[in-house]
Design a protein around this motif. Structure first.
Motif, PDB file in Angstrom:
ATOM      1  N   ARG A   1       4.060  14.089 -12.489  1.00 51.75           N
ATOM      2  CA  ARG A   1       4.533  15.095 -11.426  1.00 51.75           C
ATOM      3  C   ARG A   1       6.133  14.932 -11.080  1.00 51.75           C
ATOM      4  O   ARG A   1       6.920  16.158 -10.989  1.00 51.75           O
ATOM      5  CB  ARG A   1       3.716  15.098 -10.093  1.00 51.75           C
ATOM      6  CG  ARG A   1       4.272  16.284  -9.115  1.00 51.75           C
ATOM      7  CD  ARG A   1       3.326  16.288  -7.712  1.00 51.75           C
ATOM      8  NE  ARG A   1       1.933  16.340  -8.050  1.00 51.75           N
ATOM      9  CZ  ARG A   1       0.763  15.849  -7.395  1.00 51.75           C
ATOM     10  NH1 ARG A   1       1.074  15.025  -6.599  1.00 51.75           N
ATOM     11  NH2 ARG A   1      -0.270  16.348  -7.808  1.00 51.75           N
ATOM     12  N   ASP A   2       6.464  13.806 -10.786  1.00 53.42           N
ATOM     13  CA  ASP A   2       7.773  13.502 -10.486  1.00 53.42           C
ATOM     14  C   ASP A   2       8.381  12.453 -11.538  1.00 53.42           C
ATOM     15  O   ASP A   2       8.582  11.196 -10.952  1.00 53.42           O
ATOM     16  CB  ASP A   2       8.143  13.161  -9.190  1.00 53.42           C
ATOM     17  CG  ASP A   2       9.291  13.048  -8.699  1.00 53.42           C
ATOM     18  OD1 ASP A   2      10.361  12.930  -9.660  1.00 53.42           O
ATOM     19  OD2 ASP A   2       9.837  13.246  -7.397  1.00 53.42           O
ATOM     20  N   PRO A   3       8.699  12.783 -12.854  1.00 49.98           N
ATOM     21  CA  PRO A   3       8.818  11.829 -13.753  1.00 49.98           C
ATOM     22  C   PRO A   3      10.255  10.733 -13.253  1.00 49.98           C
ATOM     23  O   PRO A   3      10.198   9.636 -13.736  1.00 49.98           O
ATOM     24  CB  PRO A   3       9.139  12.335 -14.996  1.00 49.98           C
ATOM     25  CG  PRO A   3       9.402  13.763 -14.610  1.00 49.98           C
ATOM     26  CD  PRO A   3       8.541  13.968 -13.481  1.00 49.98           C
ATOM     27  N   GLN A   4      11.128  11.294 -12.556  1.00 47.48           N
ATOM     28  CA  GLN A   4      12.426  10.646 -12.304  1.00 47.48           C
ATOM     29  C   GLN A   4      11.989   9.721 -11.279  1.00 47.48           C
ATOM     30  O   GLN A   4      12.326   8.392 -11.427  1.00 47.48           O
ATOM     31  CB  GLN A   4      13.675  11.554 -11.762  1.00 47.48           C
ATOM     32  CG  GLN A   4      14.683  10.916 -11.414  1.00 47.48           C
ATOM     33  CD  GLN A   4      15.807  11.663 -10.941  1.00 47.48           C
ATOM     34  OE1 GLN A   4      15.709  12.884 -11.149  1.00 47.48           O
ATOM     35  NE2 GLN A   4      16.734  11.335 -10.039  1.00 47.48           N
ATOM     36  N   ARG A   5      11.361  10.246 -10.100  1.00 45.08           N
ATOM     37  CA  ARG A   5      11.107   9.110  -9.032  1.00 45.08           C
ATOM     38  C   ARG A   5      10.034   8.232  -9.542  1.00 45.08           C
ATOM     39  O   ARG A   5      10.211   6.760  -9.294  1.00 45.08           O
ATOM     40  CB  ARG A   5      10.347   9.947  -7.948  1.00 45.08           C
ATOM     41  CG  ARG A   5       9.843   8.952  -6.813  1.00 45.08           C
ATOM     42  CD  ARG A   5      10.938   8.231  -6.086  1.00 45.08           C
ATOM     43  NE  ARG A   5      10.670   7.487  -5.181  1.00 45.08           N
ATOM     44  CZ  ARG A   5      11.405   6.286  -4.883  1.00 45.08           C
ATOM     45  NH1 ARG A   5      12.505   6.086  -5.758  1.00 45.08           N
ATOM     46  NH2 ARG A   5      11.029   5.497  -3.799  1.00 45.08           N
ATOM     47  N   LEU A   6       8.970   8.487 -10.465  1.00 43.22           N
ATOM     48  CA  LEU A   6       8.111   7.373 -11.244  1.00 43.22           C
ATOM     49  C   LEU A   6       8.974   6.334 -11.865  1.00 43.22           C
ATOM     50  O   LEU A   6       8.528   5.228 -11.621  1.00 43.22           O
ATOM     51  CB  LEU A   6       7.085   8.171 -12.111  1.00 43.22           C
ATOM     52  CG  LEU A   6       6.146   7.208 -12.695  1.00 43.22           C
ATOM     53  CD1 LEU A   6       5.411   6.635 -11.808  1.00 43.22           C
ATOM     54  CD2 LEU A   6       5.276   7.993 -13.564  1.00 43.22           C
ATOM     55  N   ALA A   7       9.982   6.918 -12.829  1.00 44.36           N
ATOM     56  CA  ALA A   7      10.726   5.755 -13.453  1.00 44.36           C
ATOM     57  C   ALA A   7      11.488   4.961 -12.360  1.00 44.36           C
ATOM     58  O   ALA A   7      11.625   3.563 -12.810  1.00 44.36           O
ATOM     59  CB  ALA A   7      11.688   6.461 -14.332  1.00 44.36           C
ATOM     60  N   GLU A   8      12.057   5.614 -11.420  1.00 45.47           N
ATOM     61  CA  GLU A   8      12.766   4.759 -10.318  1.00 45.47           C
ATOM     62  C   GLU A   8      11.774   3.525  -9.979  1.00 45.47           C
ATOM     63  O   GLU A   8      12.198   2.684  -9.734  1.00 45.47           O
ATOM     64  CB  GLU A   8      13.493   5.587  -9.264  1.00 45.47           C
ATOM     65  CG  GLU A   8      14.494   6.592  -9.601  1.00 45.47           C
ATOM     66  CD  GLU A   8      14.810   7.676  -8.600  1.00 45.47           C
ATOM     67  OE1 GLU A   8      15.887   8.177  -9.028  1.00 45.47           O
ATOM     68  OE2 GLU A   8      14.077   7.608  -7.692  1.00 45.47           O
ATOM     69  N   LEU A   9      10.326   4.039  -9.255  1.00 48.23           N
ATOM     70  CA  LEU A   9       9.622   3.089  -8.999  1.00 48.23           C
ATOM     71  C   LEU A   9       9.185   1.908  -9.785  1.00 48.23           C
ATOM     72  O   LEU A   9       9.291   0.695  -9.383  1.00 48.23           O
ATOM     73  CB  LEU A   9       8.524   3.843  -8.206  1.00 48.23           C
ATOM     74  CG  LEU A   9       8.698   4.710  -6.936  1.00 48.23           C
ATOM     75  CD1 LEU A   9       7.370   5.698  -6.939  1.00 48.23           C
ATOM     76  CD2 LEU A   9       8.849   3.891  -5.696  1.00 48.23           C
TER      77      LEU A   9
ATOM     78  N   VAL B   1       0.875  -1.116   0.144  1.00 46.57           N
ATOM     79  CA  VAL B   1       0.040  -0.046  -0.042  1.00 46.57           C
ATOM     80  C   VAL B   1       0.911   1.209  -0.118  1.00 46.57           C
ATOM     81  O   VAL B   1       0.723   2.094  -0.786  1.00 46.57           O
ATOM     82  CB  VAL B   1      -0.953   0.090   1.159  1.00 46.57           C
ATOM     83  CG1 VAL B   1      -1.982   1.262   1.291  1.00 46.57           C
ATOM     84  CG2 VAL B   1      -1.814  -1.196   0.889  1.00 46.57           C
ATOM     85  N   PRO B   2       2.029   1.375   0.933  1.00 48.82           N
ATOM     86  CA  PRO B   2       2.731   2.689   0.892  1.00 48.82           C
ATOM     87  C   PRO B   2       3.467   2.648  -0.628  1.00 48.82           C
ATOM     88  O   PRO B   2       3.361   3.923  -1.194  1.00 48.82           O
ATOM     89  CB  PRO B   2       3.946   2.372   1.882  1.00 48.82           C
ATOM     90  CG  PRO B   2       2.928   1.549   2.858  1.00 48.82           C
ATOM     91  CD  PRO B   2       2.414   0.444   1.996  1.00 48.82           C
ATOM     92  N   VAL B   3       3.770   1.680  -1.278  1.00 47.60           N
ATOM     93  CA  VAL B   3       4.610   1.737  -2.496  1.00 47.60           C
ATOM     94  C   VAL B   3       3.280   2.278  -3.364  1.00 47.60           C
ATOM     95  O   VAL B   3       3.903   3.288  -4.216  1.00 47.60           O
ATOM     96  CB  VAL B   3       5.157   0.394  -2.825  1.00 47.60           C
ATOM     97  CG1 VAL B   3       5.609   0.479  -4.178  1.00 47.60           C
ATOM     98  CG2 VAL B   3       6.071   0.022  -1.851  1.00 47.60           C
ATOM     99  N   LEU B   4       2.151   1.646  -3.581  1.00 51.31           N
ATOM    100  CA  LEU B   4       1.230   2.140  -4.569  1.00 51.31           C
ATOM    101  C   LEU B   4       1.046   3.809  -4.256  1.00 51.31           C
ATOM    102  O   LEU B   4       0.926   4.499  -5.255  1.00 51.31           O
ATOM    103  CB  LEU B   4       0.043   1.577  -4.100  1.00 51.31           C
ATOM    104  CG  LEU B   4      -1.397   2.000  -4.795  1.00 51.31           C
ATOM    105  CD1 LEU B   4      -0.972   1.782  -6.320  1.00 51.31           C
ATOM    106  CD2 LEU B   4      -2.516   1.109  -4.378  1.00 51.31           C
ATOM    107  N   LEU B   5       0.911   4.236  -2.989  1.00 44.55           N
ATOM    108  CA  LEU B   5       0.524   5.698  -2.797  1.00 44.55           C
ATOM    109  C   LEU B   5       1.859   6.541  -3.444  1.00 44.55           C
ATOM    110  O   LEU B   5       1.554   7.671  -3.848  1.00 44.55           O
ATOM    111  CB  LEU B   5       0.318   5.900  -1.119  1.00 44.55           C
ATOM    112  CG  LEU B   5      -0.943   5.137  -0.716  1.00 44.55           C
ATOM    113  CD1 LEU B   5      -1.177   5.483   0.627  1.00 44.55           C
ATOM    114  CD2 LEU B   5      -2.326   5.618  -1.483  1.00 44.55           C
ATOM    115  N   GLU B   6       2.872   5.932  -3.103  1.00 41.75           N
ATOM    116  CA  GLU B   6       4.045   6.644  -3.832  1.00 41.75           C
ATOM    117  C   GLU B   6       4.154   6.873  -5.114  1.00 41.75           C
ATOM    118  O   GLU B   6       4.281   7.918  -5.863  1.00 41.75           O
ATOM    119  CB  GLU B   6       5.408   6.188  -3.314  1.00 41.75           C
ATOM    120  CG  GLU B   6       6.666   6.831  -3.504  1.00 41.75           C
ATOM    121  CD  GLU B   6       7.896   6.247  -2.648  1.00 41.75           C
ATOM    122  OE1 GLU B   6       9.107   7.011  -2.736  1.00 41.75           O
ATOM    123  OE2 GLU B   6       7.820   5.275  -2.039  1.00 41.75           O
TER     124      GLU B   6
END
Length: 301
Positions: free
Chosen positions: A271-279, A91-96
């Motif tokens: 909103r945060d393409p870099q973090r989205l790509a990392e996840l 769940v926390p990962v999904l929200l991130e």
């Protein structure tokens, strides 16, 4: 579009094998399923605004004080909600992921997702706002159905959504949509630990709310000796006065839930393409993120 987030990620968890994992072996079945179901909903329904509504308190104290049996059968040994061990860490990962994508999530301390959806729907429809679609597997949400709110009921799955407006609720349950919660109070709901009025079944409950309206008016009519009650039901209502004095407050969605204002527009770009790509890389979510990206682009086109 207001999403009951827990409804979707629980549904995803049980629909997709936990053998679906990240590269390091952590299960991601609920995350992948949630993202894919969200992509499907956005692609089919084309909302321009979207909110994942959260249970910040799955069993609020105010409801338990009113009806002690409320969701009691779902309480785990530690006093919390029974949640599968393999689901909780997802769940926390999904929200991130949603945050990085730019999709809104909202909750209210001390309240359930149902209350968040009720509050946001009320906020929208009491002003000159948009029409609203509520995505939920909780039939209590049918009380929100109106000329500006459609409930997309997920009881048969996302592929077989039931779009429920006032006419559909009336046809299926025989009650005006705005009194669905009152109908549930009378007939009971085992899934929420709601006992109902002994001796009052679905047909009688429907007849009572159709004739008299909300529980408060039904009680008043029973106490006044109104003759319009089905056989024996007036006495059953009078025998259940203590329960009927409190149960509506446990069942009705709280339109006054303190939900903060939020930017719920579908994002033109992450909103945060870099973090989205990392996840996406860390958890093996490249495909569902791509599908969600395409769905959002289609909805905004």
């Amino acid at each position: 579009m207001l999403i009951d987030a827990a409804n979707l990620y629980f549904r995803a968890f049980y629909a997709i094998p936990d053998t679906v994992t990240a590269p390091d072996g952590r299960p991601v079945n609920a995350i992948r399923g949630f993202l894919d179901m969200s992509a499907s909903l956005i692609d089919k329904r084309r909302p321009t605004r979207w909110v994942a509504c959260l249970d910040l308190d799955w069993r609020p104290a105010f409801r338990v004080e009113l009806v002690p049996s409320y969701k009691a059968h779902r309480v785990a040994r530690d006093g919390g909600e029974e949640v599968p061990d393999l689901l909780s860490p997802q769940v926390p990962v999904l929200l991130e992921v949603l945050t990085a994508f730019g999709l809104a999530a909202a909750g209210a301390e001390g309240f359930e997702a149902d209350d968040v959806m009720a509050a946001l729907a009320h906020r929208e429809t009491s002003s000159a706002g948009d029409t609203v679609e509520v995505v939920s597997g909780d039939r209590d949400m049918l009380a929100l159905a109106s000329d500006r709110v459609t409930v997309l009921y997920t009881g048969k799955g996302i592929a077989k959504l039931e779009a429920m407006g006032p006419d559909e609720v009336q046809h299926k349950y025989g009650v005006p949509a705005q009194y669905y919660a009152d109908f549930a109070v009378l007939r009971g709901d085992p899934s929420d630990g709601l006992p109902g009025v002994p001796g009052v079944g679905e047909k009688t409950a429907a007849a009572l709310v159709t004739r008299f309206g909300p529980v408060e008016d039904i009680v008043a009519a029973a106490q006044d000796g109104d003759t319009g009650f089905p056989s024996g039901s007036a006495g059953r209502i009078r025998a259940a006065l203590d329960y009927l004095a409190v149960a509506p407050g446990a069942v009705r969605g709280r339109v006054d839930a303190p939900v903060d204002d939020l930017d719920d527009a579908l994002p033109v770009e992450p909103r945060d393409p870099q973090r989205l790509a990392e996840l996406a890389t860390e958890f093996g979510l490249e495909s569902p993120v791509e599908r969600l990206t395409k769905a959002v682009a289609t909805a905004l086109a």
